[in-house]
Design an enzyme around this catalytic site. Structure first.
Site, PDB file in Angstrom:
ATOM      1  N   PRO A  22      31.952  12.717   1.025  1.00  0.00           N
ATOM      2  CA  PRO A  22      30.974  11.638   0.811  1.00  0.00           C
ATOM      3  C   PRO A  22      30.426  10.987   2.076  1.00  0.00           C
ATOM      4  O   PRO A  22      30.696   9.814   2.368  1.00  0.00           O
ATOM      5  CB  PRO A  22      31.757  10.641  -0.039  1.00  0.00           C
ATOM      6  CG  PRO A  22      33.174  10.806   0.427  1.00  0.00           C
ATOM      7  CD  PRO A  22      33.330  12.281   0.726  1.00  0.00           C
ATOM      8  N   CYS A  23      29.613  11.735   2.811  1.00  0.00           N
ATOM      9  CA  CYS A  23      29.028  11.167   4.026  1.00  0.00           C
ATOM     10  C   CYS A  23      28.048  10.043   3.694  1.00  0.00           C
ATOM     11  O   CYS A  23      27.720   9.225   4.566  1.00  0.00           O
ATOM     12  CB  CYS A  23      28.350  12.254   4.849  1.00  0.00           C
ATOM     13  SG  CYS A  23      27.098  13.195   3.970  1.00  0.00           S
ATOM     14  N   HIS A  24      27.590   9.961   2.434  1.00  0.00           N
ATOM     15  CA  HIS A  24      26.685   8.874   2.052  1.00  0.00           C
ATOM     16  C   HIS A  24      27.399   7.523   2.057  1.00  0.00           C
ATOM     17  O   HIS A  24      26.741   6.482   2.045  1.00  0.00           O
ATOM     18  CB  HIS A  24      26.090   9.138   0.661  1.00  0.00           C
ATOM     19  CG  HIS A  24      27.107   9.248  -0.432  1.00  0.00           C
ATOM     20  ND1 HIS A  24      27.791  10.425  -0.698  1.00  0.00           N
ATOM     21  CD2 HIS A  24      27.587   8.333  -1.318  1.00  0.00           C
ATOM     22  CE1 HIS A  24      28.627  10.224  -1.709  1.00  0.00           C
ATOM     23  NE2 HIS A  24      28.527   8.968  -2.094  1.00  0.00           N
TER      24      HIS A  24
END
Length: 292
Positions: free
Chosen positions: A252-254
């Site tokens: 989950p780089c967001h």
């Protein structure tokens, strides 16, 4: 395009919601009402409100409130404690990393050197709550998940080929469809027993493993990640590793934002990043519903 438990329709919903988010970004200072938002989406007020609630679980007004910088800063402060707790609980290395319960496999040095030679990567394009996505798998797990529009398909496929230049790519939507169902069928974004097979430097792997420890509905700063991998001065390198994450949503780089509360960039579009964060917060109950 494959139909997955109604998500074909939800992909269309997302396109409309994305358009509404962009409109809000451009006109936030004017506090546009439901009538204006509905007109921009080409829907009646009733249908737009119902569409937004079905997609996000909250009203457009609450969604916009979540996206303000002040709220982001507060969430960042709260999340820092959560991130510390995740590390202190001993969540390190492969297996049982965050709410997705993924098994994380980095490419071996030999695999890196071979650049995918002798490997077959199967891929398919599927609908999701956040638009179309390309899912690619090796025998060891998902090696790529990227969001796209129909116009982006060639670009995304070219990125996959560049990441594994000597592998054989094979379109196999029937193989990847069951994965898409598992990943996107649940409203809370959770799945179990998902394998990831990623290719990156040792530093990138450390950063991606750190991202896996950020719980759904929470955020972390680039500085938080750098501190947690024992490289507090490598904030710029951390940002670069985040930007090169090959597996959207699962890694989950967001959930990484700037310490100022600004969201920063996103490989698959900043508007989609905002949608992902607010949608996850709504699913986790971090945004209270409102009739407004």
């Amino acid at each position: 395009m494959n139909r997955i438990n109604g998500h074909s329709g939800r992909t269309t919903d997302y396109v409309r919601i994305e358009r509404a988010i962009r409109y809000l970004e451009q006109n936030y200072q004017h506090q546009p009402g439901l009538k204006q938002l509905a007109r921009g989406a080409g829907l009646s007020e009733f249908h737009f409100q119902r569409l937004f609630r079905r997609w996000a679980g909250i009203s457009p007004k609450r969604f916009v409130q979540y996206l303000t910088a002040g709220h982001a800063v507060r969430r960042l402060r709260e999340s820092r404690t959560n991130l510390d707790a995740a590390y202190d609980a001993g969540l390190s290395g492969g297996g049982r990393l965050h709410d997705l319960v993924v098994n994380f496999h980095a490419a071996t040095p030999g695999e890196l050197k071979r650049a995918g030679a002798g490997m077959t990567i199967q891929y398919g394009i599927h609908p999701s709550p956040f638009g179309e996505c390309l899912i690619a798998v090796t025998a060891r797990g998902i090696c790529h998940l990227g969001f796209m529009t129909a116009a982006d398909r060639r670009v995304v496929l070219a990125e996959l080929a560049a990441a594994w230049p000597r592998a054989r790519l094979a379109a196999a939507p029937r193989v990847t469809a069951p994965l898409a169902r598992r990943l996107f069928a649940r409203g809370d974004g959770k799945a179990s027993g998902i394998g990831l097979h990623v290719r990156g430097t040792n530093f990138q792997i450390k950063v991606w493993e750190a991202l896996l420890r950020i719980p759904q509905g929470r955020v972390a700063s680039y500085e938080d990640i750098a501190r947690r991998i024992h490289a507090p001065r490598a904030v710029r390198a951390v940002a670069n590793a985040v930007a090169h994450n090959p597996v959207a949503w699962l890694i989950p780089c967001h959930r990484v934002i700037r310490k100022s509360g600004a969201l920063g960039g996103y490989r698959w579009g900043v508007t989609r990043k905002k949608a992902l964060l607010a949608w996850e917060a709504a699913q986790a109950g971090d945004i209270k519903s409102s009739a407004a």
